[in-house]
Design an enzyme around this catalytic site. Structure first.
Site, mmCIF file in Angstrom:
data_model
loop_
_atom_site.group_PDB
_atom_site.id
_atom_site.type_symbol
_atom_site.label_atom_id
_atom_site.label_comp_id
_atom_site.label_asym_id
_atom_site.label_seq_id
_atom_site.Cartn_x
_atom_site.Cartn_y
_atom_site.Cartn_z
ATOM 1 N N ASP A 1 14.378 -0.165 1.028
ATOM 2 C CA ASP A 1 14.944 -0.701 2.583
ATOM 3 C C ASP A 1 15.865 -1.845 2.422
ATOM 4 O O ASP A 1 16.971 -1.318 1.946
ATOM 5 C CB ASP A 1 13.618 -1.392 3.683
ATOM 6 N N ASP B 1 3.882 3.215 7.070
ATOM 7 C CA ASP B 1 3.099 2.842 7.825
ATOM 8 C C ASP B 1 3.664 2.562 9.037
ATOM 9 O O ASP B 1 5.114 1.846 9.624
ATOM 10 C CB ASP B 1 1.913 2.264 7.574
ATOM 11 N N GLU C 1 7.882 3.154 -6.041
ATOM 12 C CA GLU C 1 7.751 2.334 -5.240
ATOM 13 C C GLU C 1 8.021 3.122 -4.012
ATOM 14 O O GLU C 1 8.787 4.721 -4.208
ATOM 15 C CB GLU C 1 9.714 1.167 -4.461
ATOM 16 N N ARG D 1 -0.067 6.921 7.204
ATOM 17 C CA ARG D 1 0.258 6.317 5.295
ATOM 18 C C ARG D 1 0.143 8.252 5.690
ATOM 19 O O ARG D 1 0.529 8.107 4.215
ATOM 20 C CB ARG D 1 -0.522 5.532 4.916
ATOM 21 N N LYS E 1 17.673 3.656 1.904
ATOM 22 C CA LYS E 1 17.865 3.430 2.723
ATOM 23 C C LYS E 1 19.247 2.733 2.541
ATOM 24 O O LYS E 1 18.906 1.384 2.979
ATOM 25 C CB LYS E 1 17.489 3.095 3.883
ATOM 26 N N PHE F 1 13.066 4.609 11.958
ATOM 27 C CA PHE F 1 12.310 3.705 11.431
ATOM 28 C C PHE F 1 11.102 5.189 10.646
ATOM 29 O O PHE F 1 11.165 6.017 11.562
ATOM 30 C CB PHE F 1 11.616 3.397 13.229
ATOM 31 N N VAL F 2 11.213 5.527 9.893
ATOM 32 C CA VAL F 2 10.658 6.192 8.925
ATOM 33 C C VAL F 2 8.975 6.342 8.555
ATOM 34 O O VAL F 2 8.334 5.196 8.387
ATOM 35 C CB VAL F 2 10.731 7.111 7.918
ATOM 36 N N LYS G 1 1.027 -1.525 0.439
ATOM 37 C CA LYS G 1 0.004 -0.116 -0.422
ATOM 38 C C LYS G 1 0.762 1.265 -0.598
ATOM 39 O O LYS G 1 0.314 2.084 0.040
ATOM 40 C CB LYS G 1 -0.807 -0.198 0.877
ATOM 41 N N GLY G 2 2.348 1.099 0.595
ATOM 42 C CA GLY G 2 2.819 2.695 0.374
ATOM 43 C C GLY G 2 3.002 3.245 -0.598
ATOM 44 O O GLY G 2 3.357 4.196 -0.381
#
Ligand code: PRP
Length: 184
Positions: free
Chosen positions: A107, A163, A103, A169, A135, A156-157, A47-48
């Site tokens: 990560d 999310d 995207e 989100r 990252k 952690f973003v 979903k990102g």
């Protein structure tokens, strides 16, 4: 109407709404030049990627098409499991198509590495990648990213599609989540 959120949940905003907008302008110009005269299919990874897909696609000519895949490489926590599975496949046949995977973040790179292999095996004319964030310190598998927004620290973003346990989100920016929000 302004969105409501509590800035106390975040240590720091690392990519502002303005930063995102200007970067998407630049990336869209490059994509439009590179695919000039070609049909282009944007493949969003749910979903990102919903936010970046919506904002990028609206900077494209109206003949650009969108399709969606849902894959899973995470649980609901903060660490990648390394396992990729398809939750929802594409509707489109990729034969002979120019495909651009959209995207929100790279990560470990595991998701994209797997997706590139999967989509390339479907007979597309080309498969490239656009990602808003990466990252570099978390990457385990190098993936070729043709269009990149920002390299960010290995924190952690959340926000702009990203999310924590399905929250955050909808933030218009990308921010580092305070550990107190996700630690017991
Ligand atoms: C996130 C993100 C990428 C992937 C990147 O998705 O949207 O698809 O992780 O991680 P990787 O480089 O370590 O593989 P997630 O699986 O969290 O699902 P979501 O988009 O629904 O939040």
């Amino acid at each position: 109407m302004d969105q409501q959120f509590d800035m106390d949940d975040f240590t720091k905003v690392i990519v502002s709404e303005n930063d995102i907008s200007r970067k998407l302008d630049d990336i869209a110009l490059q994509i439009r030049a590179d695919y000039d005269g070609e049909d282009l299919l944007l493949v969003g990874v749910l979903k990102g990627a919903v936010m970046v897909m919506a904002d990028l696609a609206r900077r494209m000519p109206p003949t650009v098409q969108m399709d969606w895949m849902a894959v899973s490489s995470y649980g609901s926590g903060t660490k990648s499991s390394g396992v990729v599975r398809i939750l929802k496949d594409l509707d489109a046949d990729l034969s002979g198509r120019h495909v651009l995977i959209v995207e929100d973040i790279i990560d470990t790179g595991i998701t994209l590495h797997w997706l590139l292999g999967n989509l390339r095996s479907r007979g597309a004319a080309s498969v490239e990648v656009a990602s808003l964030l990466r990252k570099p310190d978390a990457v385990q598998v190098d993936v070729p990213v043709k269009y990149l927004g920002f390299d960010i620290p290995n924190e952690f973003v959340v926000g702009y599609g990203l999310d924590y346990a399905e929250n955050y989100r909808t933030l218009p920016f990308v921010a580092i989540l305070k550990p107190s929000v996700y630690e017991d």
